[in-house]
Write a protein that holds these residues in place. Sequence first.
Motif, PDB file in Angstrom:
ATOM      1  N   GLU A 261      -3.203 -48.452  16.793  1.00  0.00           N
ATOM      2  CA  GLU A 261      -3.347 -47.368  17.775  1.00  0.00           C
ATOM      3  C   GLU A 261      -2.034 -47.121  18.504  1.00  0.00           C
ATOM      4  O   GLU A 261      -1.484 -48.018  19.137  1.00  0.00           O
ATOM      5  CB  GLU A 261      -4.436 -47.699  18.792  1.00  0.00           C
TER       6      GLU A 261
ATOM      7  N   THR B 201      -8.244 -36.232  18.193  1.00  0.00           N
ATOM      8  CA  THR B 201      -7.171 -36.373  19.185  1.00  0.00           C
ATOM      9  C   THR B 201      -5.836 -36.620  18.482  1.00  0.00           C
ATOM     10  O   THR B 201      -4.811 -36.018  18.829  1.00  0.00           O
ATOM     11  CB  THR B 201      -7.476 -37.533  20.141  1.00  0.00           C
TER      12      THR B 201
ATOM     13  N   ASP C  61     -17.825 -40.862  18.287  1.00  0.00           N
ATOM     14  CA  ASP C  61     -16.692 -41.378  19.070  1.00  0.00           C
ATOM     15  C   ASP C  61     -15.445 -41.501  18.202  1.00  0.00           C
ATOM     16  O   ASP C  61     -14.340 -41.118  18.608  1.00  0.00           O
ATOM     17  CB  ASP C  61     -17.039 -42.750  19.672  1.00  0.00           C
ATOM     18  N   ALA C  62     -15.619 -42.016  16.993  1.00  0.00           N
ATOM     19  CA  ALA C  62     -14.472 -42.229  16.116  1.00  0.00           C
ATOM     20  C   ALA C  62     -13.880 -40.908  15.638  1.00  0.00           C
ATOM     21  O   ALA C  62     -12.652 -40.743  15.602  1.00  0.00           O
ATOM     22  CB  ALA C  62     -14.880 -43.090  14.926  1.00  0.00           C
TER      23      ALA C  62
ATOM     24  N   TRP D  31      -3.432 -43.993  12.048  1.00  0.00           N
ATOM     25  CA  TRP D  31      -4.514 -44.227  13.015  1.00  0.00           C
ATOM     26  C   TRP D  31      -5.670 -43.269  12.766  1.00  0.00           C
ATOM     27  O   TRP D  31      -6.843 -43.668  12.725  1.00  0.00           O
ATOM     28  CB  TRP D  31      -3.967 -44.074  14.432  1.00  0.00           C
TER      29      TRP D  31
ATOM     30  N   ARG E 288     -14.026 -38.095  17.129  1.00  0.00           N
ATOM     31  CA  ARG E 288     -13.396 -37.434  18.274  1.00  0.00           C
ATOM     32  C   ARG E 288     -11.980 -37.986  18.498  1.00  0.00           C
ATOM     33  O   ARG E 288     -11.039 -37.236  18.761  1.00  0.00           O
ATOM     34  CB  ARG E 288     -14.244 -37.632  19.531  1.00  0.00           C
ATOM     35  N   LEU E 289     -11.830 -39.300  18.366  1.00  0.00           N
ATOM     36  CA  LEU E 289     -10.495 -39.897  18.497  1.00  0.00           C
ATOM     37  C   LEU E 289      -9.591 -39.453  17.343  1.00  0.00           C
ATOM     38  O   LEU E 289      -8.391 -39.226  17.537  1.00  0.00           O
ATOM     39  CB  LEU E 289     -10.598 -41.414  18.527  1.00  0.00           C
TER      40      LEU E 289
ATOM     41  N   LEU F 130      -9.698 -44.050  11.711  1.00  0.00           N
ATOM     42  CA  LEU F 130     -10.815 -43.578  12.534  1.00  0.00           C
ATOM     43  C   LEU F 130     -11.786 -42.729  11.711  1.00  0.00           C
ATOM     44  O   LEU F 130     -13.004 -42.795  11.901  1.00  0.00           O
ATOM     45  CB  LEU F 130     -10.285 -42.778  13.718  1.00  0.00           C
TER      46      LEU F 130
END
Length: 389
Positions: free
Chosen positions: A216, A259, A252-253, A230, A255-256, A234
Amino acid sequence: MSMPNLADRLRSIRKRRGFTQRELAAASGVSLSLIRKIEQAEREDTRLETLRKLAAALHVHTSDLIEAPSGEPGEGGDSNQWEPLQKALQGLHGEAPAEPPTVAGVSAALSALMPLFSTDQYSRLAVALPPLLRDADELGADERALRARLLHHVGWLLTQTRQFDAADVALSRALDEASDRLDAAATVNTLAWLRMRQGDLAGTIALASTWADEVEPRISRATMAELSAWGWLLVRLSTAAVRNAQPGDAEDAIRLARTAAVAMGGEYSPPRDFLRAFGPLTVAMKRAENAMVEERPDRVLALSGAIPLDDLRPTSNNRNRHLLDVAHARVKLRQHAEAFDVLRRVQSDAPEWITTQRYARDIFGQIISRRRTLTSDMREMAASIRLEY
């Protein structure tokens, strides 16, 4: 590399290009005596880097000098087709050619094969890779990074063609040879995909989660390579979690991952490694994949409508896989004609890839399940993907 028809192919292409043997030697840097031996079929084995030099001088692809194995591969490919590659992974190379391999030659030969990987030309890769693995092994311990890159792509190819045990060997070797954490993370990304295709969802989640935490980056300072590594981990975590009935963790994953993709500002496409390509469109296609797993076909089509598929190169690990989700969504909505059109598009773009896809067979089976007769196009599709009906 052992190629029964290399002599005829080289001679024919050389003459069509208007080269004498001496002129080809001067243009390619390959000795005149070696060219003569190849064309007279006196050499039973020739290194891939030698063929690359000849091909470059003749202005053809190296693959044009490679004799693709005959026969139709079944799921995972014809076992005879892949046997030399599986043996090469075990270090069973046989007698090496007289000329020694070079780092520059092996690297250039691998780069020349990248278009075959990205366009799923399995038959040509099955011929080209065993001698290249032998050459890479002969380079010794100082060229670990180059060998790791080759082994990673071999592992990806074997996973793609459902040769899971051999893929595990290749990827484990690649991970051992990895020269830095980003190379290792890229290999782990493919290893996680292998674990998921083997049905080990818990193992996939654990592996991807551990490595995502490991690599990360700090977003404000991250390089494109760091964000890609990264983001892909994810994505693997998300696609495994949604299949493991963990929708919250999957969301959640992903969404990251988005990002990371947004921070990249667009699609990242390393010139020498399509396996690390990543960006917002990649995440959007994987969101659609998750939606299809959750049996939400309307969501799949809504997400797909925002993806400019015509602008994407047809690669099996992203675009073509997404199109199968689109076809599946169409079937779920009873739009069978539209679903079939999507399958035909994939077949046209990736004819060797689609033959290895159980998913494609399942979708097509649903399309024709209630039909009394098949159209000629449907019969052609059934034969292409090896579906019994």
